[in-house]
Design a protein around this motif. Structure first.
Motif, PDB file in Angstrom:
ATOM      1  N   PHE A 185       2.538 -10.180 -29.990  1.00  0.00           N
ATOM      2  CA  PHE A 185       1.265  -9.928 -29.321  1.00  0.00           C
ATOM      3  C   PHE A 185       0.078 -10.574 -30.042  1.00  0.00           C
ATOM      4  CE2 PHE A 185       4.163  -6.448 -28.271  1.00  0.00           C
ATOM      5  CZ  PHE A 185       4.188  -6.578 -26.894  1.00  0.00           C
ATOM      6  N   ILE A 186       0.370 -11.469 -30.997  1.00  0.00           N
ATOM      7  CA  ILE A 186      -0.683 -12.231 -31.664  1.00  0.00           C
ATOM      8  C   ILE A 186      -0.687 -13.636 -31.084  1.00  0.00           C
ATOM      9  CG2 ILE A 186      -1.476 -13.181 -33.859  1.00  0.00           C
ATOM     10  CD1 ILE A 186      -0.136 -10.818 -35.250  1.00  0.00           C
ATOM     11  N   GLU A 187      -1.830 -14.084 -30.607  1.00  0.00           N
ATOM     12  CA  GLU A 187      -1.898 -15.372 -29.910  1.00  0.00           C
ATOM     13  C   GLU A 187      -1.454 -16.526 -30.793  1.00  0.00           C
ATOM     14  OE1 GLU A 187      -5.103 -18.222 -27.535  1.00  0.00           O
ATOM     15  OE2 GLU A 187      -5.737 -16.297 -28.380  1.00  0.00           O
ATOM     16  N   HIS A 188      -1.956 -16.596 -32.012  1.00  0.00           N
ATOM     17  CA  HIS A 188      -1.650 -17.723 -32.882  1.00  0.00           C
ATOM     18  C   HIS A 188      -0.523 -17.354 -33.843  1.00  0.00           C
ATOM     19  CE1 HIS A 188      -5.085 -19.810 -31.276  1.00  0.00           C
ATOM     20  NE2 HIS A 188      -5.862 -18.788 -31.572  1.00  0.00           N
ATOM     21  N   SER A 189       0.637 -17.119 -33.285  1.00  0.00           N
ATOM     22  CA  SER A 189       1.819 -16.840 -34.099  1.00  0.00           C
ATOM     23  C   SER A 189       2.951 -17.719 -33.604  1.00  0.00           C
ATOM     24  CB  SER A 189       2.213 -15.363 -33.999  1.00  0.00           C
ATOM     25  OG  SER A 189       2.836 -15.093 -32.761  1.00  0.00           O
ATOM     26  N   GLY A 190       4.061 -17.695 -34.304  1.00  0.00           N
ATOM     27  CA  GLY A 190       5.191 -18.533 -33.922  1.00  0.00           C
ATOM     28  C   GLY A 190       6.137 -17.870 -32.956  1.00  0.00           C
ATOM     29  N   ILE A 191       5.693 -16.805 -32.284  1.00  0.00           N
ATOM     30  CA  ILE A 191       6.563 -16.077 -31.356  1.00  0.00           C
ATOM     31  C   ILE A 191       5.825 -15.859 -30.041  1.00  0.00           C
ATOM     32  CG2 ILE A 191       7.819 -13.931 -30.954  1.00  0.00           C
ATOM     33  CD1 ILE A 191       8.201 -13.659 -33.904  1.00  0.00           C
ATOM     34  N   ASP A 215       2.477 -18.926 -42.601  1.00  0.00           N
ATOM     35  CA  ASP A 215       1.524 -18.265 -41.704  1.00  0.00           C
ATOM     36  C   ASP A 215       2.037 -18.227 -40.270  1.00  0.00           C
ATOM     37  OD1 ASP A 215      -1.049 -18.323 -43.632  1.00  0.00           O
ATOM     38  OD2 ASP A 215      -0.020 -20.258 -43.737  1.00  0.00           O
ATOM     39  N   TYR A 216       2.836 -19.239 -39.886  1.00  0.00           N
ATOM     40  CA  TYR A 216       3.274 -19.364 -38.492  1.00  0.00           C
ATOM     41  C   TYR A 216       4.783 -19.503 -38.345  1.00  0.00           C
ATOM     42  CZ  TYR A 216      -1.668 -20.622 -38.300  1.00  0.00           C
ATOM     43  OH  TYR A 216      -3.031 -20.629 -38.452  1.00  0.00           O
TER      44      TYR A 216
END
Length: 405
Positions: free
Chosen positions: A70-76, A287-288
């Motif tokens: 549910f985090i926009e700038h993540s790797g999922i 981080d990602y």
């Protein structure tokens, strides 16, 4: 010959099972409608990493993954279409995420991948896969994320084959990194290989060992009671003593069995650039969760992402964009690169992100659900399949289908 075994699926899991069985004296046939470069194994990061994989949130802390979704700038990512279509899987995933990190599973993964190192060392004596011990650098640009990662791995002193490095120490090891890195972790016992060389040369080796490859679509099974009589493809009818499903995230073959395995596609993306920026180590952007490495030809490659979607969905342009932007964040000097290849592959994910290796019928076995570490777990998984064939069981309860029933 001990017997005839048909393996459905020619990813690294299917190839490894075939290699194990043909070495033990079985006649082996591999069936897949797709060539090997369509498999998720073709373009993965190529890491054989016992320490990092054991300490990865995908194994030890599912709650972290739940947050990342549910985090926009993540790797999922997870599409809303997939969310509703696979609601049962998602609910089970949430249930699993509430459990504490399981040290038992982490130790199991560590031991399995440690054994895989010996397997690939031996295999590299027969085929060229660019297998080498080059370590893994997990680096961070965000101090808060770095501190959280350190706090997590320190909970598990059993897996202490790493060094925590300062910004200065990281830049000494990898000079091309963004000068604003705040620190990182160097896993010094990790290995890597080139997945494309592995898949291509492994396939050729198996052909030399008389493994047959049939390019047909496996459609359904004909059964008598609990016994498989035939595998029906789009072109033929095939009889064998044992059948093994190693189809990864593709689930159509289960329909005739009236079995629904809790598998969803966790799609991974990769880009290969024309940049010849040379990395001294395999680098993971912590981080990602994006991996950076050079291909055997020297091109800079970014691999990662876990998009929970359907195998038939169109690739998402923004996932490729994310890889491009992330690459520049970590390696600003690579700015201006061109993309020479893009790729997406479907990795099979169970709700607890552990594989299913079990017997479905009297003469039908399944080996799927290896998520992001199929290349790491393939050697040991093939050993468990051999146990199921010759002993009728294996000793890893965590991999049995029963845990989801």
């Amino acid at each position: 010959m001990k017997g005839k075994v048909v393996i459905i699926g020619r990813g690294i899991i299917g190839l490894s099972i075939a290699y194990r069985l043909v070495e033990e004296g079985y006649e082996v046939i591999i069936i897949d409608e797709n060539p090997f470069y369509k498999a998720a194994s073709w373009n993965n990061a190529g890491l054989i990493s016992p320490t990092f994989s054991a300490l990865s949130p995908s194994i030890g802390n599912l709650r972290e993954i739940l947050k990342w979704i549910f985090i926009e700038h993540s790797g999922i990512r997870i599409s809303f279409k997939s969310l509703f279509k696979n609601a049962h899987w998602v609910l089970r995933f949430i249930k699993e995420s509430k459990k504490a990190a399981e040290l038992q599973n982490m130790k199991l993964i560590y031991d399995m991948i440690s054994e895989a190192i010996s397997w690939y060392e031996n295999l590299s004596n027969k085929i060229f896969i660019n297998f080498k011990k080059d370590g893994l650098l997990e680096v961070f640009l965000d101090k808060l994320k770095f501190d959280k990662r350190i706090a997590f791995i320190k909970k598990y002193p059993e897996f202490n084959k790493y060094n925590i490095l300062s910004e200065k120490e990281i830049l000494e090891l990898e000079k091309s990194l963004n000068q604003n890195v705040c620190g990182g972790i160097y896993y010094y016992e990790e290995y890597s290989l080139d997945p494309r060389l592995l898949m291509q040369n492994f396939t050729e080796l198996l052909k030399k060992l008389s493994v047959s490859f049939i390019n047909e679509k496996a459609e359904y099974f004909e059964l008598t009671g609990n016994y498989i009589d035939y595998l029906i493809t789009d072109k033929s009818k095939i009889k064998a003593d044992i059948y093994v499903i190693a189809t990864g995230a593709y689930r159509d073959i289960y329909k005739s069995l009236k079995i629904r395995l809790p598998i969803i596609a966790g799609r991974g993306y990769a880009i290969i650039t024309n940049s010849k920026l040379k990395l001294e180590h395999h680098v993971l952007g912590g981080d990602y969760r994006i991996s950076f490495a050079n291909t055997y030809e020297g091109n800079l490659k970014a691999t990662g992402f876990l998009e929970l979607a359907d195998v038939h969905d169109e690739p998402m342009r923004k996932c490729y964009d994310f890889l491009e932007k992330t690459l520049i964040k970590y390696f600003p000097s690579a700015k201006g690169f061109g993309i020479i290849d893009k790729w997406v592959g479907s990795r099979p994910c169970t709700p607890d992100l552990m594989p299913i290796i079990d017997k479905l019928k009297e003469n039908l076995l399944v080996c799927v659900g290896h998520c992001r570490i199929g290349v790491c777990l393939a050697p040991y998984s093939s050993k468990l399949i051999l146990d199921l064939i010759e002993r009728g069981k294996h000793d890893i309860e965590q991999f049995l289908l029963q845990r989801f029933l």
